[in-house]
Design a protein around this motif. Sequence first.
Motif, PDB file in Angstrom:
ATOM      1  N   VAL A   3      55.246 -49.538 -62.689  1.00 53.90           N
ATOM      2  CA  VAL A   3      56.264 -50.231 -61.904  1.00 53.90           C
ATOM      3  C   VAL A   3      55.628 -50.697 -60.611  1.00 53.90           C
ATOM      4  CG1 VAL A   3      58.465 -49.997 -60.702  1.00 53.90           C
ATOM      5  CG2 VAL A   3      58.112 -48.812 -62.872  1.00 53.90           C
ATOM      6  N   ARG A   4      55.885 -51.933 -60.216  1.00 56.59           N
ATOM      7  CA  ARG A   4      55.445 -52.443 -58.915  1.00 56.59           C
ATOM      8  C   ARG A   4      56.666 -52.858 -58.113  1.00 56.59           C
ATOM      9  NH1 ARG A   4      50.961 -56.398 -56.320  1.00 56.59           N
ATOM     10  NH2 ARG A   4      49.810 -54.460 -56.447  1.00 56.59           N
ATOM     11  N   VAL A   5      56.678 -52.482 -56.838  1.00 54.86           N
ATOM     12  CA  VAL A   5      57.732 -52.882 -55.911  1.00 54.86           C
ATOM     13  C   VAL A   5      57.058 -53.624 -54.767  1.00 54.86           C
ATOM     14  CG1 VAL A   5      59.674 -52.122 -54.522  1.00 54.86           C
ATOM     15  CG2 VAL A   5      58.993 -50.779 -56.502  1.00 54.86           C
ATOM     16  N   THR A   6      57.477 -54.856 -54.525  1.00 56.42           N
ATOM     17  CA  THR A   6      56.893 -55.693 -53.477  1.00 56.42           C
ATOM     18  C   THR A   6      57.946 -55.988 -52.425  1.00 56.42           C
ATOM     19  OG1 THR A   6      55.444 -56.707 -55.122  1.00 56.42           O
ATOM     20  CG2 THR A   6      55.650 -57.827 -53.022  1.00 56.42           C
ATOM     21  N   SER A   7      57.562 -55.925 -51.159  1.00 58.30           N
ATOM     22  CA  SER A   7      58.504 -56.142 -50.068  1.00 58.30           C
ATOM     23  C   SER A   7      58.999 -57.580 -50.064  1.00 58.30           C
ATOM     24  CB  SER A   7      57.834 -55.808 -48.733  1.00 58.30           C
ATOM     25  OG  SER A   7      56.780 -56.706 -48.465  1.00 58.30           O
ATOM     26  N   PRO A   8      60.137 -57.841 -49.408  1.00 61.10           N
ATOM     27  CA  PRO A   8      60.718 -59.190 -49.421  1.00 61.10           C
ATOM     28  C   PRO A   8      59.754 -60.282 -48.971  1.00 61.10           C
ATOM     29  CG  PRO A   8      62.325 -57.628 -48.580  1.00 61.10           C
ATOM     30  CD  PRO A   8      61.042 -56.869 -48.738  1.00 61.10           C
ATOM     31  N   ALA A  13      53.189 -53.506 -50.916  1.00 58.22           N
ATOM     32  CA  ALA A  13      53.412 -53.281 -52.337  1.00 58.22           C
ATOM     33  C   ALA A  13      53.202 -51.811 -52.654  1.00 58.22           C
ATOM     34  CB  ALA A  13      52.482 -54.129 -53.186  1.00 58.22           C
ATOM     35  N   VAL A  14      54.083 -51.274 -53.501  1.00 57.27           N
ATOM     36  CA  VAL A  14      53.967 -49.910 -54.008  1.00 57.27           C
ATOM     37  C   VAL A  14      53.820 -49.996 -55.518  1.00 57.27           C
ATOM     38  CG1 VAL A  14      55.000 -47.619 -54.116  1.00 57.27           C
ATOM     39  CG2 VAL A  14      55.486 -49.097 -52.166  1.00 57.27           C
ATOM     40  N   PRO A  84      66.921 -55.104 -38.465  1.00 51.60           N
ATOM     41  CA  PRO A  84      67.028 -55.592 -39.850  1.00 51.60           C
ATOM     42  C   PRO A  84      66.757 -54.481 -40.849  1.00 51.60           C
ATOM     43  CG  PRO A  84      64.961 -56.308 -38.866  1.00 51.60           C
ATOM     44  CD  PRO A  84      65.754 -55.661 -37.763  1.00 51.60           C
ATOM     45  N   ASP A  85      67.452 -54.522 -41.957  1.00 52.37           N
ATOM     46  CA  ASP A  85      67.282 -53.532 -43.025  1.00 52.37           C
ATOM     47  C   ASP A  85      67.055 -54.309 -44.327  1.00 52.37           C
ATOM     48  OD1 ASP A  85      67.140 -51.140 -44.344  1.00 52.37           O
ATOM     49  OD2 ASP A  85      69.298 -50.824 -44.467  1.00 52.37           O
ATOM     50  N   ARG A  86      65.797 -54.680 -44.542  1.00 48.57           N
ATOM     51  CA  ARG A  86      65.458 -55.527 -45.690  1.00 48.57           C
ATOM     52  C   ARG A  86      64.364 -54.843 -46.505  1.00 48.57           C
ATOM     53  NH1 ARG A  86      65.755 -59.498 -41.491  1.00 48.57           N
ATOM     54  NH2 ARG A  86      63.485 -59.468 -41.306  1.00 48.57           N
ATOM     55  N   TYR A  87      64.635 -54.616 -47.768  1.00 48.80           N
ATOM     56  CA  TYR A  87      63.642 -53.972 -48.631  1.00 48.80           C
ATOM     57  C   TYR A  87      63.925 -54.272 -50.095  1.00 48.80           C
ATOM     58  CZ  TYR A  87      67.321 -50.412 -49.203  1.00 48.80           C
ATOM     59  OH  TYR A  87      68.498 -49.759 -49.460  1.00 48.80           O
ATOM     60  N   SER A  88      62.921 -54.030 -50.908  1.00 46.80           N
ATOM     61  CA  SER A  88      63.058 -54.040 -52.362  1.00 46.80           C
ATOM     62  C   SER A  88      62.929 -52.602 -52.849  1.00 46.80           C
ATOM     63  CB  SER A  88      61.977 -54.913 -53.010  1.00 46.80           C
ATOM     64  OG  SER A  88      62.038 -56.241 -52.532  1.00 46.80           O
ATOM     65  N   GLU A  89      63.654 -52.268 -53.908  1.00 49.38           N
ATOM     66  CA  GLU A  89      63.739 -50.876 -54.350  1.00 49.38           C
ATOM     67  C   GLU A  89      63.626 -50.781 -55.871  1.00 49.38           C
ATOM     68  OE1 GLU A  89      66.724 -47.714 -52.794  1.00 49.38           O
ATOM     69  OE2 GLU A  89      67.634 -48.542 -54.618  1.00 49.38           O
ATOM     70  N   ALA A  90      63.010 -49.708 -56.329  1.00 49.13           N
ATOM     71  CA  ALA A  90      63.000 -49.369 -57.752  1.00 49.13           C
ATOM     72  C   ALA A  90      63.297 -47.884 -57.888  1.00 49.13           C
ATOM     73  CB  ALA A  90      61.663 -49.698 -58.395  1.00 49.13           C
ATOM     74  N   VAL A  91      64.286 -47.558 -58.694  1.00 54.99           N
ATOM     75  CA  VAL A  91      64.636 -46.172 -59.004  1.00 54.99           C
ATOM     76  C   VAL A  91      64.151 -45.902 -60.426  1.00 54.99           C
ATOM     77  CG1 VAL A  91      66.470 -44.471 -59.211  1.00 54.99           C
ATOM     78  CG2 VAL A  91      66.655 -46.302 -57.496  1.00 54.99           C
ATOM     79  N   VAL A  92      63.201 -44.974 -60.557  1.00 59.17           N
ATOM     80  CA  VAL A  92      62.557 -44.713 -61.836  1.00 59.17           C
ATOM     81  C   VAL A  92      63.080 -43.398 -62.404  1.00 59.17           C
ATOM     82  CG1 VAL A  92      60.353 -44.445 -63.034  1.00 59.17           C
ATOM     83  CG2 VAL A  92      60.490 -45.897 -60.991  1.00 59.17           C
ATOM     84  N   ALA A 110      59.985 -50.841 -50.663  1.00 59.81           N
ATOM     85  CA  ALA A 110      58.938 -51.607 -49.992  1.00 59.81           C
ATOM     86  C   ALA A 110      59.579 -52.500 -48.943  1.00 59.81           C
ATOM     87  CB  ALA A 110      58.149 -52.442 -50.999  1.00 59.81           C
ATOM     88  N   TYR A 111      59.263 -52.229 -47.689  1.00 59.58           N
ATOM     89  CA  TYR A 111      59.648 -53.071 -46.567  1.00 59.58           C
ATOM     90  C   TYR A 111      58.419 -53.890 -46.174  1.00 59.58           C
ATOM     91  CZ  TYR A 111      63.349 -49.499 -45.968  1.00 59.58           C
ATOM     92  OH  TYR A 111      64.387 -48.620 -46.164  1.00 59.58           O
ATOM     93  N   ASP A 112      58.604 -54.954 -45.400  1.00 56.33           N
ATOM     94  CA  ASP A 112      57.440 -55.695 -44.924  1.00 56.33           C
ATOM     95  C   ASP A 112      56.602 -54.867 -43.953  1.00 56.33           C
ATOM     96  OD1 ASP A 112      57.828 -58.013 -46.411  1.00 56.33           O
ATOM     97  OD2 ASP A 112      59.137 -58.914 -44.906  1.00 56.33           O
ATOM     98  N   GLU A 113      57.234 -53.861 -43.326  1.00 60.35           N
ATOM     99  CA  GLU A 113      56.520 -53.038 -42.347  1.00 60.35           C
ATOM    100  C   GLU A 113      55.979 -51.748 -42.947  1.00 60.35           C
ATOM    101  OE1 GLU A 113      59.743 -55.500 -40.683  1.00 60.35           O
ATOM    102  OE2 GLU A 113      59.744 -53.846 -42.131  1.00 60.35           O
ATOM    103  N   GLY A 114      56.422 -51.368 -44.138  1.00 58.51           N
ATOM    104  CA  GLY A 114      55.990 -50.088 -44.686  1.00 58.51           C
ATOM    105  C   GLY A 114      56.616 -49.807 -46.035  1.00 58.51           C
ATOM    106  N   ALA A 115      56.384 -48.598 -46.512  1.00 58.78           N
ATOM    107  CA  ALA A 115      56.892 -48.179 -47.811  1.00 58.78           C
ATOM    108  C   ALA A 115      57.484 -46.784 -47.681  1.00 58.78           C
ATOM    109  CB  ALA A 115      55.771 -48.188 -48.850  1.00 58.78           C
TER     110      ALA A 115
END
Length: 233
Positions: A3-8, A13-14, A84-92, A110-115
């Motif tokens: 699984v890959r999670v990439t910030s907005p 990337a995680v 701002p609270d912007r992120y992409s998420e994956a629940v595995v 994954a946020y643009d500033e961190g994970a």
Amino acid sequence: ESVRVTSPGGQMAVDFAVKAVGAEQGCLVYSVSYKGKPVILDSRLGLTLKDAPPLAAGFEVTGVMRANRAEEWRPPYGEREVVPDRYSEAVVDLREKGGAGRRLQLTFRAYDEGAAFCYTIPKQPGLEKVTIAAEDTRFALPDGTFCWVSTSAQGTYARLAPAEIKKPAERPLTLELPGGLFAAIGEARLVDYARMRLAPAKDAPNTLVPSLGGEVTANLPLVTPWRVIFAAE
């Protein structure tokens, strides 16, 4: 089972995978990168339970649920009026292939500033209460990384290689990575859980592991604090 999670904005990337590590099958492995540069190399995930086998290997992915968030919140005090609270998420969702078939859930953001990531042990037949004796989360760092270490609140800082850390370091722990990249390891949502400090792994170079303040006993479902990795140039 990856699984890959990439910030907005595409900066962070995680990557997560269930794969063999040495002779062990079904191991939980993640990594973190910032603008294509490695921040955390392939690192194991897992929990050591008291009076029960660890939740660390023999797993398979049974489902992945993705979400995106683009909102904002207003803190009661601080330098910013709006955050701002912007992120992409994956629940595995994960399940043991053998044994008791226990279930585990990992959430990656994954946020643009961190994970950030956390563990969830759902309530399930035959498992309604657990005691976490240790956390087997690992932070494998690129060669040449230095840590800015303080071993007490409001203590002095020392620039040390991971292997030179003698006492568990306080968090957030600032990392000076090769190539001018900086990062920090911290935690969030520390509620009804032992606080984390960071110590060098005894069996792996350039790798840090959590040193919990004590055992954690809880009824299920149990959701751990977030493990957070910030990055910046």
